[in-house]
Structure formats: structure tokens, C-alpha cells
Scaffold this motif. Structure first.
Motif: not given
Length: 148
Positions: A61-83
Motif C-alpha cells: 500500500p502507498a505509504s509516506p514511510y516506505v520507498a523502493v528503488w528498482g522493483e525492490a532491489r533497494i527498499a527503505l522503511r522509516c519508523g520501524v522498531p529497534r532491531p
């Protein structure tokens, strides 16, 4: 329907069919709250349209907290829990002013720590992680203040 009309219809619809071939990339968005959510929205506005030679693509789903480049070769998620595997005394490398935790059990997963929100970046083996993280450092520093 005539053969001529069928050909015309097929040709007219071809761009629509091709446009839908790639489709949006499915990524589960995180649900940050408060100041982390605001910082992640600010980060989303600063992220590059091209990262390590890949164009940014739509996500579902569209989200301001997610960005993807190149059909999921690089994916960013902001606001995830602490590892969960990161210890309190973990020594992490810093790249251009951003500290990155690399989960030993998931070598393609990097998490920016010590900021207003945790930022998780998954990088496929086709890319050199350091190159990607260098490009992401400036927008992360600009949008996410350091904490602690």
C-alpha cells in the motif's frame, strides 16, 4: 466485431497493458507515532528519485514511510522498531554521520540508529551497501535529528 476493430483496440490498449506490467512493489509499511512519524514524513520528501542508478518505484500500500528503488532491489522503511538483535553496547559503523546496525542474521538489512526514528534499508546483493548508505546519509541527517 471486425478484425480491423480488434486490431485497433489491441493497439490502442497496448500502452495501458505495458504500463501495468511492473506494477507497484508490495512492502508492509511501519506505523511510527508522534515525532518519529513526522520525521519519517520529512525523510520521505527528501529521498532521491534515483538511488545507486535505480529509479524510485511505487509501492503498495502507498505509504509516506516506505520507498523502493528498482522493483525492490533497494527498499527503505522509516519508523520501524529497534532491531531486536542489537545489544545496548553494540559497536556499529558510521557512514557519513549516520550509524548503521547490520543484523548478522540478515546481511542485506541495515538499520540507521541513534536518530528520531529507526530507518531500515534492505539492499540486494547486486549493490554495494556502502554506496547506497552514503547516498542515503544526507537525507537521513536532514530529516531525522540525532537522539541520545
Amino acid at each position: 466485431m471486425s478484425l480491423r476493430f480488434a486490431r485497433w483496440t489491441a493497439l490502442a490498449c497496448l500502452p495501458l497493458i505495458l504500463a501495468g506490467c511492473g506494477g507497484a512493489v508490495r512492502v508492509d509499511p511501519p506505523v511510527p507515532e508522534g515525532s518519529a512519524a513526522a520525521a519519517c514524513r520529512a525523510l520521505g520528501e527528501r529521498l532521491p528519485q534515483t538511488l545507486d542508478g535505480l529509479k524510485r518505484v511505487e509501492t503498495t500500500p502507498a505509504s509516506p514511510y516506505v520507498a523502493v528503488w528498482g522493483e525492490a532491489r533497494i527498499a527503505l522503511r522509516c519508523g520501524v522498531p529497534r532491531p531486536v538483535t542489537m545489544t545496548a553496547t553494540e559497536q556499529v559503523p558510521e557512514i557519513n554521520g549516520v550509524a548503521w546496525f547490520n543484523d548478522p542474521g540478515r546481511p542485506a538489512l541495515f538499520t540507521a540508529i541513534g536518530r528520531e526514528a529507526y530507518v531500515e534499508v534492505t539492499i540486494s546483493g547486486e549493490h554495494i551497501p556502502q554506496d547506497v548508505l552514503i547516498e542515503l546519509a544526507a537525507p537521513i541527517k536532514a530529516a531525522l535529528p540525532q537522539v541520545g
